[in-house]
Write an enzyme that holds these catalytic residues in place. Structure first.
Site, PDB file in Angstrom:
ATOM      1  CG  ASP A  88      36.664  46.027  38.429  1.00 45.35           C
ATOM      2  OD1 ASP A  88      35.267  46.545  39.881  1.00 45.35           O
ATOM      3  OD2 ASP A  88      36.603  47.009  37.671  1.00 45.35           O
TER       4      ASP A  88
ATOM      5  CG  ASP B 270      42.007  44.260  39.744  1.00 44.61           C
ATOM      6  OD1 ASP B 270      40.614  44.742  40.044  1.00 44.61           O
ATOM      7  OD2 ASP B 270      42.582  44.894  38.413  1.00 44.61           O
TER       8      ASP B 270
END
Length: 397
Positions: free
Chosen positions: A223, A202
């Protein structure tokens, strides 16, 4: 980012939004050149100084740029402030003029937030001695999106020549809330030039609004570019622009994913203080968001890298003219083990190169774009850039 858990004190609606894949026509003149050596001249030919562009720019931006204020931040003296946070606090709410916060070299361990009521702020480092903006916040401590080292919520933000780092340890897959964001961009019409954005899971919350990243290095594991922004990532000339995927020690291919583009919506008009998504569910269903990566390189120490996963039902991500190393998984993309999402994703590739560019092995739901299909993703107006983008700022003397 953990789509199965609601984190923090606020209640977030992790609503599954269906983005419209057929979008309104936009100006497709002056597309980004296929020859990367021509991109810098192309950009400079369009994004000229304010005085040369007149009424083509947002009126409030033109007014803001007339008399910019410069604030110097230096560690050890020599500036008006010794921390970035103090400099930001000195900017009045409702600010209507460009404020350039010139940051001296060194490592600034601060959790920095630029709130919505302070638009037109620039954080500017020296390209020859870039400052380090670093903090070690995690999702366990702050919630995922509020764990960021740098949070920009205001419009017309510019960041240039910065190392933006979340120094929290790499998630081991066991500790809950180990995700750690380096940068969250939640304001509209925000630009980043020559920045390094570094973390693991992230790394970059490309949250909401129109964003432009030019000649930036983005590093992470899984991600690590996520959110529901509408963003153009562009390499120019010989700059070292990379998406660098850090390898997983355990060799798990599911731990090497670049993007998780999504649509975030609030539920029943509840206040959402740490996400910029303030639209209703109905408005969200008609949004036209996505990430466009043009030129640049995908590289790193990972294996079997996926360009993106369908974390939500309708992501939209396109790579054009991108150099892809052999670290890319042959299938390229993931439906997130939910086959029905193959019907709602918009994943595209256009004239990419390198050992990882293998159209024949891609998932069936991937679009190999035609010239006409690629054009909307190859113009600055993909992010309405001709209305608000300015030349990269330079260090004041």
């Amino acid at each position: 980012m953990d789509g199965k858990r609601i984190e923090g004190n606020e209640v977030y609606a992790l609503a599954m939004c269906v983005s419209i894949l057929l979008f309104a026509p936009i100006v497709v003149s002056q597309p980004i050149p296929a020859d990367k050596s021509q991109v810098e001249a192309w950009f400079n030919g369009i994004i000229k100084p304010v005085k040369e562009r007149g009424t083509t720019l947002d009126p409030e931006l033109v007014q803001a740029e007339t008399e910019p204020r410069i604030i110097k931040v230096m560690q050890g003296g020599g500036g008006e402030f010794d921390t970035i946070t103090k400099a930001i606090k000195s900017v009045p709410s409702g600010n209507a003029k460009r404020v350039i916060i010139s940051i001296g070299p060194g490592s600034y361990k601060e959790k920095i937030r630029i709130e919505r009521n302070k638009p037109f702020i620039t954080l500017l480092g020296d390209p020859k001695n870039m400052p380090n903006l670093t903090f070690d916040g995690t999702a366990k401590q702050y919630g995922t999106v509020d764990s960021a080292t740098l949070i920009t919520e205001s419009n017309y933000f510019v960041g240039a020549n910065l190392n933006i780092v979340n120094s929290a340890p790499r998630p081991d897959g066991k500790m809950v809330g180990a995700q750690a964001v380096a940068l969250r961009v939640s304001g509209d019409r925000s630009a980043f030039y020559n920045c390094k954005i570094i973390g693991f899971q992230d790394t970059l919350c490309d949250d909401r609004g129109n964003h432009f990243f030019k000649d930036c290095h983005i590093r992470g594991t899984v991600d690590f570019i996520f959110g529901s922004g509408t963003s153009l990532y562009l390499k120019s000339g010989m700059q070292n622009t990379e998406i660098f995927v850090v390898g997983d020690p355990e060799g798990d291919p599911e731990m090497a994913i670049i993007t998780a583009h999504a649509c975030w919506c609030k539920r029943k008009q509840q206040a959402v203080s740490s996400l910029a998504c303030v639209v209703s569910l109905e408005a969200c269903s008609s949004e036209d968001t996505g990430y466009s990566f043009v030129h640049g390189r995908i590289t790193g120490t990972a294996k079997d890298v996926f360009f993106g996963r369908a974390w939500k039902s309708s992501p939209r991500v396109v790579y054009s003219y991108t150099e892809m190393d052999e670290i890319v998984h042959p299938s390229g993309w993931s439906s997130n083990r939910q086959p029905e999402r193959a019907d709602t994703v918009y994943y595209g590739e256009y004239k990419c190169t390198g050992k990882g560019a293998t159209p024949a092995t891609r998932e069936k739901f991937i679009k190999q774009l035609s010239d006409a299909e690629a054009k909307p993703f190859l113009v600055l107006d993909y992010v309405e850039g001709t209305k608000w983008l300015l030349p990269p700022p330079t260090v004041p003397k």
